[in-house]
Design a protein around this motif. Sequence first.
Motif, PDB file in Angstrom:
ATOM      1  N   ARG A  30      -9.103  -4.990   8.485  1.00  0.00           N
ATOM      2  CA  ARG A  30      -8.844  -4.383   7.179  1.00  0.00           C
ATOM      3  C   ARG A  30      -7.948  -5.238   6.305  1.00  0.00           C
ATOM      4  NH1 ARG A  30      -7.481  -0.063  10.645  1.00  0.00           N
ATOM      5  NH2 ARG A  30      -9.078   1.522  10.859  1.00  0.00           N
ATOM      6  N   PHE A  54       5.351   5.279  16.038  1.00  0.00           N
ATOM      7  CA  PHE A  54       6.194   5.588  17.187  1.00  0.00           C
ATOM      8  C   PHE A  54       6.424   4.339  18.000  1.00  0.00           C
ATOM      9  CE2 PHE A  54       4.152   9.601  16.164  1.00  0.00           C
ATOM     10  CZ  PHE A  54       5.258  10.415  16.070  1.00  0.00           C
ATOM     11  N   VAL A  73      -5.849   5.146   3.014  1.00  0.00           N
ATOM     12  CA  VAL A  73      -5.792   3.917   3.806  1.00  0.00           C
ATOM     13  C   VAL A  73      -4.735   4.048   4.882  1.00  0.00           C
ATOM     14  CG1 VAL A  73      -5.381   1.443   3.729  1.00  0.00           C
ATOM     15  CG2 VAL A  73      -6.580   2.538   1.870  1.00  0.00           C
ATOM     16  N   ILE A  74      -3.578   4.587   4.499  1.00  0.00           N
ATOM     17  CA  ILE A  74      -2.484   4.725   5.457  1.00  0.00           C
ATOM     18  C   ILE A  74      -2.904   5.641   6.603  1.00  0.00           C
ATOM     19  CG2 ILE A  74      -0.125   5.550   5.749  1.00  0.00           C
ATOM     20  CD1 ILE A  74       0.354   4.688   2.831  1.00  0.00           C
ATOM     21  N   LEU A 126       2.968  -0.632   4.837  1.00  0.00           N
ATOM     22  CA  LEU A 126       1.664  -1.251   4.979  1.00  0.00           C
ATOM     23  C   LEU A 126       1.436  -2.196   3.807  1.00  0.00           C
ATOM     24  CD1 LEU A 126       1.390   1.676   6.423  1.00  0.00           C
ATOM     25  CD2 LEU A 126      -1.004   1.124   6.410  1.00  0.00           C
ATOM     26  N   ILE A 137       0.837  -1.196   0.000  1.00  0.00           N
ATOM     27  CA  ILE A 137       0.000   0.000   0.000  1.00  0.00           C
ATOM     28  C   ILE A 137       0.875   1.249   0.000  1.00  0.00           C
ATOM     29  CG2 ILE A 137      -1.760   1.307   1.208  1.00  0.00           C
ATOM     30  CD1 ILE A 137      -2.688  -1.238   2.475  1.00  0.00           C
ATOM     31  N   PRO A 157      -4.455   4.913  -1.738  1.00  0.00           N
ATOM     32  CA  PRO A 157      -3.576   4.297  -0.744  1.00  0.00           C
ATOM     33  C   PRO A 157      -3.243   5.235   0.410  1.00  0.00           C
ATOM     34  CG  PRO A 157      -2.732   3.941  -2.946  1.00  0.00           C
ATOM     35  CD  PRO A 157      -3.869   4.880  -3.069  1.00  0.00           C
ATOM     36  N   ARG A 158      -3.095   6.530   0.100  1.00  0.00           N
ATOM     37  CA  ARG A 158      -2.757   7.495   1.145  1.00  0.00           C
ATOM     38  C   ARG A 158      -3.849   7.520   2.210  1.00  0.00           C
ATOM     39  NH1 ARG A 158       2.125   8.580   2.281  1.00  0.00           N
ATOM     40  NH2 ARG A 158       3.050   7.504   0.545  1.00  0.00           N
ATOM     41  N   ASP A 217      -4.488   5.582  15.111  1.00  0.00           N
ATOM     42  CA  ASP A 217      -4.206   5.369  16.535  1.00  0.00           C
ATOM     43  C   ASP A 217      -2.848   5.918  16.935  1.00  0.00           C
ATOM     44  OD1 ASP A 217      -3.057   3.448  14.882  1.00  0.00           O
ATOM     45  OD2 ASP A 217      -2.713   2.102  16.569  1.00  0.00           O
ATOM     46  N   GLN A 218      -2.035   6.267  15.947  1.00  0.00           N
ATOM     47  CA  GLN A 218      -0.730   6.831  16.260  1.00  0.00           C
ATOM     48  C   GLN A 218      -0.823   8.315  16.606  1.00  0.00           C
ATOM     49  OE1 GLN A 218       2.516   5.243  16.073  1.00  0.00           O
ATOM     50  NE2 GLN A 218       1.105   3.538  16.315  1.00  0.00           N
ATOM     51  N   GLN A 236       4.963   6.037   9.095  1.00  0.00           N
ATOM     52  CA  GLN A 236       5.815   5.889  10.262  1.00  0.00           C
ATOM     53  C   GLN A 236       4.990   5.676  11.507  1.00  0.00           C
ATOM     54  OE1 GLN A 236       7.943   9.636   9.972  1.00  0.00           O
ATOM     55  NE2 GLN A 236       6.720  10.478  11.621  1.00  0.00           N
ATOM     56  N   HIS A 268       3.012  14.077  16.848  1.00  0.00           N
ATOM     57  CA  HIS A 268       2.306  13.064  17.628  1.00  0.00           C
ATOM     58  C   HIS A 268       3.242  12.189  18.443  1.00  0.00           C
ATOM     59  CE1 HIS A 268      -1.357  14.184  15.669  1.00  0.00           C
ATOM     60  NE2 HIS A 268      -0.728  14.165  14.523  1.00  0.00           N
ATOM     61  N   GLU A 291      -5.851   6.257   7.613  1.00  0.00           N
ATOM     62  CA  GLU A 291      -6.894   5.591   8.385  1.00  0.00           C
ATOM     63  C   GLU A 291      -6.295   4.567   9.354  1.00  0.00           C
ATOM     64  OE1 GLU A 291     -10.038   6.471   8.030  1.00  0.00           O
ATOM     65  OE2 GLU A 291     -10.645   5.036   9.577  1.00  0.00           O
ATOM     66  N   VAL A 292      -5.375   3.762   8.825  1.00  0.00           N
ATOM     67  CA  VAL A 292      -4.803   2.702   9.650  1.00  0.00           C
ATOM     68  C   VAL A 292      -3.945   3.272  10.781  1.00  0.00           C
ATOM     69  CG1 VAL A 292      -3.255   0.713   9.609  1.00  0.00           C
ATOM     70  CG2 VAL A 292      -4.873   1.048   7.773  1.00  0.00           C
ATOM     71  N   LEU A 293      -3.271   4.383  10.487  1.00  0.00           N
ATOM     72  CA  LEU A 293      -2.349   4.925  11.479  1.00  0.00           C
ATOM     73  C   LEU A 293      -3.003   5.957  12.390  1.00  0.00           C
ATOM     74  CD1 LEU A 293       0.894   5.242   9.370  1.00  0.00           C
ATOM     75  CD2 LEU A 293       0.217   3.421  10.895  1.00  0.00           C
ATOM     76  N   SER A 312       0.101  10.979  10.802  1.00  0.00           N
ATOM     77  CA  SER A 312       0.916  10.668  11.971  1.00  0.00           C
ATOM     78  C   SER A 312       2.353  11.133  11.816  1.00  0.00           C
ATOM     79  CB  SER A 312       0.895   9.166  12.225  1.00  0.00           C
ATOM     80  OG  SER A 312       1.503   8.500  11.142  1.00  0.00           O
ATOM     81  N   SER A 313       2.750  11.533  10.611  1.00  0.00           N
ATOM     82  CA  SER A 313       4.151  11.897  10.416  1.00  0.00           C
ATOM     83  C   SER A 313       4.373  13.406  10.420  1.00  0.00           C
ATOM     84  CB  SER A 313       4.677  11.280   9.128  1.00  0.00           C
ATOM     85  OG  SER A 313       3.893  11.697   8.046  1.00  0.00           O
TER      86      SER A 313
END
Lengths: 205, 120
Positions: free
Chosen positions: A181, A16, B5-6, A26, A10, B2-3, B12-13, A14, B77, B8-10, B55-56
Amino acid sequence: MPLGLIGKKIGMGQMFDGGKVIPITLIEAGSCYVIQKKDIDRDGYKAIQLGYGELKKPNRPLRGHFEKTKVSPKCILRELRVENPDEFEIGEEIKIDIFKQGERIDITGISKGKGFSGGVKRWGFRGGRASRGSMFHRAPGSIGSCAIPSRVHKGKKLPGRMGNKRITTKKIEILKVDMDRNILIVKGPLPGHRGSLLLLKKTVN
Amino acid sequence: MPRDVITEVLKDQMRNATEFNPGDTIKVTIKIVEEKKARRQTLEGVVIKKRGSGSSATFTIRRLSHEVGVEHTFPLHSPNIEKIAVVSEGKVRRAKLYYLRNRSGKATVKVKQKVAKKTT
């Protein structure tokens, strides 16, 4: 039981780890289905064939192939060597829960193509000085001696096609398995561009 | 796609919820771990840039330390950031306040028009 999956890169991001930032990749490792079993008697080797991704218009031979399995046609088929193919059932779904957090896996993909590249980029030749009267910049330089071999040694590092090769990155650490997912988060970079096909296998040793 | 998705997945960071903008003066409380001893430090300075997304993202504050301009860049973060408090809001016309670097002296490095409170 060495097991694997087919997936898609994907992209990177990054995360932590304590106060440290770690690079992650990913992977969408979707549901794979066991399409065919290969055995010693019939095929000469033991493997299972995995299918991944929907195939909209299967041609006639493929339609027959999938009709045997009762699985909708898949566009990507890859074989995976296994010790005992009879452990699997045809049509069985394999999901990312075969991998656990903290486990290390080998990931194979096709690296990004760099085209016809020079020695500096391809092999890390140092090259020469850019200015101050330098007459040697990025050329490969001498490629061997004169009359004694009278030829260029095999395997000599020279400019040529770079990348677009099958690359296996070994012992990649899994940081997270997102079952909802179908996404796997691993540490570090992987070969290939975003959306490229990846083959994920458990590290053998 | 894809961005998204990233991001969304991250999700929690992403820990920080304080909103601030370039030009604001903020107080950042950071946790520093030295040989198993954790201590806290608060840095106050002007936000001169924010960059990245999700998150970055990172931000940079500029402050005066012993009359020397010092810049600190933090991941927005980062778990090492305990608290971000906005001291005052600044009124600036650009997103990256690099021009502050060219100023000298205590007053000028930090000088910043505060938001003129328009009460209408």
